[in-house]
Design a protein around this motif. Structure first.
Motif, PDB file in Angstrom:
ATOM      1  N   GLY A 199     -16.220  87.539  11.773  1.00 38.80           N
ATOM      2  CA  GLY A 199     -15.258  88.497  11.236  1.00 38.80           C
ATOM      3  C   GLY A 199     -15.573  88.883   9.805  1.00 38.80           C
ATOM      4  N   TRP A 200     -15.651  87.895   8.913  1.00 41.00           N
ATOM      5  CA  TRP A 200     -15.923  88.207   7.512  1.00 41.00           C
ATOM      6  C   TRP A 200     -17.372  88.613   7.273  1.00 41.00           C
ATOM      7  N   LEU A 201     -18.270  88.163   8.133  1.00 39.71           N
ATOM      8  CA  LEU A 201     -19.675  88.519   7.960  1.00 39.71           C
ATOM      9  C   LEU A 201     -19.917  90.012   8.115  1.00 39.71           C
ATOM     10  N   LYS A 202     -19.127  90.673   8.952  1.00 34.52           N
ATOM     11  CA  LYS A 202     -19.321  92.110   9.179  1.00 34.52           C
ATOM     12  C   LYS A 202     -19.153  92.926   7.910  1.00 34.52           C
ATOM     13  N   GLY A 203     -18.362  92.455   6.967  1.00 37.02           N
ATOM     14  CA  GLY A 203     -18.162  93.194   5.727  1.00 37.02           C
ATOM     15  C   GLY A 203     -18.938  92.640   4.557  1.00 37.02           C
ATOM     16  N   SER A 204     -19.925  91.809   4.845  1.00 31.92           N
ATOM     17  CA  SER A 204     -20.689  91.138   3.793  1.00 31.92           C
ATOM     18  C   SER A 204     -22.093  91.730   3.689  1.00 31.92           C
ATOM     19  N   PRO A 205     -22.855  91.332   2.656  1.00 32.27           N
ATOM     20  CA  PRO A 205     -24.244  91.792   2.546  1.00 32.27           C
ATOM     21  C   PRO A 205     -25.217  91.002   3.416  1.00 32.27           C
ATOM     22  N   VAL A 206     -24.702  90.151   4.284  1.00 30.76           N
ATOM     23  CA  VAL A 206     -25.542  89.265   5.094  1.00 30.76           C
ATOM     24  C   VAL A 206     -26.127  90.028   6.283  1.00 30.76           C
ATOM     25  N   ASP A 207     -27.430  89.873   6.487  1.00 34.41           N
ATOM     26  CA  ASP A 207     -28.118  90.550   7.592  1.00 34.41           C
ATOM     27  C   ASP A 207     -28.175  89.702   8.857  1.00 34.41           C
ATOM     28  N   GLY A 208     -28.195  88.398   8.689  1.00 29.42           N
ATOM     29  CA  GLY A 208     -28.301  87.530   9.853  1.00 29.42           C
ATOM     30  C   GLY A 208     -27.889  86.115   9.532  1.00 29.42           C
ATOM     31  N   VAL A 209     -27.657  85.339  10.577  1.00 31.83           N
ATOM     32  CA  VAL A 209     -27.247  83.944  10.406  1.00 31.83           C
ATOM     33  C   VAL A 209     -28.095  83.048  11.294  1.00 31.83           C
ATOM     34  N   LEU A 210     -28.416  81.882  10.765  1.00 32.34           N
ATOM     35  CA  LEU A 210     -29.097  80.854  11.539  1.00 32.34           C
ATOM     36  C   LEU A 210     -28.023  79.997  12.190  1.00 32.34           C
ATOM     37  N   VAL A 211     -28.067  79.907  13.507  1.00 37.75           N
ATOM     38  CA  VAL A 211     -27.028  79.157  14.221  1.00 37.75           C
ATOM     39  C   VAL A 211     -27.676  78.130  15.125  1.00 37.75           C
ATOM     40  N   GLY A 212     -27.299  76.881  14.941  1.00 38.41           N
ATOM     41  CA  GLY A 212     -27.818  75.802  15.760  1.00 38.41           C
ATOM     42  C   GLY A 212     -26.735  75.153  16.593  1.00 38.41           C
ATOM     43  N   THR A 213     -25.899  74.345  15.952  1.00 43.85           N
ATOM     44  CA  THR A 213     -24.913  73.544  16.675  1.00 43.85           C
ATOM     45  C   THR A 213     -24.002  74.382  17.569  1.00 43.85           C
ATOM     46  N   ALA A 214     -23.387  75.431  17.018  1.00 48.39           N
ATOM     47  CA  ALA A 214     -22.460  76.252  17.809  1.00 48.39           C
ATOM     48  C   ALA A 214     -23.164  76.915  18.977  1.00 48.39           C
ATOM     49  N   MET A 215     -24.392  77.342  18.766  1.00 48.67           N
ATOM     50  CA  MET A 215     -25.157  77.974  19.838  1.00 48.67           C
ATOM     51  C   MET A 215     -25.487  76.965  20.934  1.00 48.67           C
ATOM     52  N   HIS A 216     -26.010  75.823  20.550  1.00 51.12           N
ATOM     53  CA  HIS A 216     -26.427  74.836  21.549  1.00 51.12           C
ATOM     54  C   HIS A 216     -25.242  74.255  22.322  1.00 51.12           C
ATOM     55  N   ARG A 217     -24.045  74.323  21.749  1.00 48.71           N
ATOM     56  CA  ARG A 217     -22.850  73.876  22.446  1.00 48.71           C
ATOM     57  C   ARG A 217     -22.270  74.957  23.355  1.00 48.71           C
ATOM     58  N   GLY A 218     -22.842  76.155  23.306  1.00 55.75           N
ATOM     59  CA  GLY A 218     -22.353  77.251  24.126  1.00 55.75           C
ATOM     60  C   GLY A 218     -21.117  77.926  23.567  1.00 55.75           C
ATOM     61  N   GLU A 219     -20.919  77.835  22.273  1.00 54.75           N
ATOM     62  CA  GLU A 219     -19.710  78.374  21.641  1.00 54.75           C
ATOM     63  C   GLU A 219     -19.878  79.793  21.106  1.00 54.75           C
ATOM     64  N   LEU A 220     -21.062  80.385  21.282  1.00 52.87           N
ATOM     65  CA  LEU A 220     -21.296  81.749  20.813  1.00 52.87           C
ATOM     66  C   LEU A 220     -21.353  82.704  21.990  1.00 52.87           C
ATOM     67  N   ASP A 221     -20.750  83.862  21.800  1.00 51.01           N
ATOM     68  CA  ASP A 221     -20.846  84.956  22.760  1.00 51.01           C
ATOM     69  C   ASP A 221     -21.931  85.885  22.252  1.00 51.01           C
ATOM     70  N   VAL A 222     -22.976  86.077  23.037  1.00 48.04           N
ATOM     71  CA  VAL A 222     -24.100  86.906  22.601  1.00 48.04           C
ATOM     72  C   VAL A 222     -23.648  88.312  22.251  1.00 48.04           C
ATOM     73  N   ARG A 223     -22.722  88.851  23.007  1.00 50.53           N
ATOM     74  CA  ARG A 223     -22.236  90.212  22.727  1.00 50.53           C
ATOM     75  C   ARG A 223     -21.451  90.236  21.423  1.00 50.53           C
ATOM     76  N   GLN A 224     -20.655  89.238  21.171  1.00 47.46           N
ATOM     77  CA  GLN A 224     -19.863  89.173  19.946  1.00 47.46           C
ATOM     78  C   GLN A 224     -20.755  89.141  18.722  1.00 47.46           C
ATOM     79  N   SER A 225     -21.880  88.413  18.836  1.00 50.06           N
ATOM     80  CA  SER A 225     -22.751  88.235  17.682  1.00 50.06           C
ATOM     81  C   SER A 225     -23.603  89.435  17.388  1.00 50.06           C
ATOM     82  N   GLY A 226     -23.648  90.383  18.304  1.00 50.24           N
ATOM     83  CA  GLY A 226     -24.411  91.598  18.041  1.00 50.24           C
ATOM     84  C   GLY A 226     -25.878  91.474  18.369  1.00 50.24           C
ATOM     85  N   SER A 227     -26.282  90.424  19.029  1.00 53.39           N
ATOM     86  CA  SER A 227     -27.694  90.267  19.391  1.00 53.39           C
ATOM     87  C   SER A 227     -27.958  90.859  20.766  1.00 53.39           C
TER      88      SER A 227
END
Length: 227
Positions: A199-227
């Motif tokens: 949510g807050w990342l969308k309005g930030s200067p950040v281009d991308g995020v490195l995600v390990g734990t949340a991804m490997h636990r299946g807690e990320l929605d690929v569509r939500q993340s924009g990938s």
């Protein structure tokens, strides 16, 4: 959209995971993407095109697993931290197809970063501003992440990761300093990122995020993340 970059930590030829940079406590990775701890099998099943690899053998003892990295590079667009300390360590990357991550935790001076850019081009070199408890881990940069970023930007560094080691594996992060940045190139964040951060990342200067734990636990929605 903020890009998700998958994370794999490797040690002894297998994928591992832990918390807050306490590497002696890292254990074999369990991931929803594979029943195996084989990094190649895991990478092949990940839904993201870019992969950040931290070679813990390289970072802790200067013994990176070059052949494993080369195998991973055939599957994903890699960015790799091999634990570069001095300029001689850059030779590891001569015949490797990956972006080069220079972590401030291990790099011994700005001259190493400058030489990397001269040898490989600024497009391949990423400086990881490694932090613990809000302070930059470095023998040559200011302790505040914004000040460190400004020094690097002035030196011609165009790609940066803010890696909060103390937040790795915790599901908690604090990147309030990001609002004070004068963006000078690609900015990535890593450490404690969860689905709630997008949510807050969308309005930030950040281009991308490195995600390990949340991804490997299946807690990320690929569509939500924009990938």
């Amino acid at each position: 959209m903020v890009e998700v970059i998958a994370v794999l930590d490797i040690r002894g030829g297998v994928a591992v995971a832990g918390k807050s940079g306490r590497r002696e406590e890292y254990k074999t990775l369990k991931t929803v993407f594979s029943e195996s701890s084989n990094p190649v099998e895991i990478a092949a099943s990940l839904p993201y095109p870019r992969l950040y690899v931290a070679d813990l053998d390289g970072i802790t003892s200067s013994r990176p697993d070059i052949e494993l990295i080369k195998s991973l590079s055939k599957l994903k667009d890699l960015m790799v931290d091999l634990g570069v300390r001095g300029a001689d360590d850059l030779n590891f990357f001569t015949n490797m197809d990956c972006d080069i991550v220079l972590g401030t935790e291990t790099v011994t001076g700005m001259e190493v970063i400058t030489e990397a850019i001269q040898r490989f081009g600024g497009g391949r070199v990423i400086v990881s501003i490694d932090m613990k408890n809000g302070a930059v881990l470095s023998s040559f940069l200011p302790s505040h992440p914004v000040d460190a970023y400004e020094v690097l930007a002035a030196a011609g560094v165009g790609r940066v990761i803010f890696l909060d080691i103390s937040s790795v594996g915790t599901g908690k992060s604090d990147y309030l300093f990001i609002k004070d940045l004068n963006k000078a190139g690609e900015i990535l964040l890593g450490g404690g990122i969860t689905a709630e951060d997008f949510g807050w990342l969308k309005g930030s200067p950040v281009d991308g995020v490195l995600v390990g734990t949340a991804m490997h636990r299946g807690e990320l929605d690929v569509r939500q993340s924009g990938s």
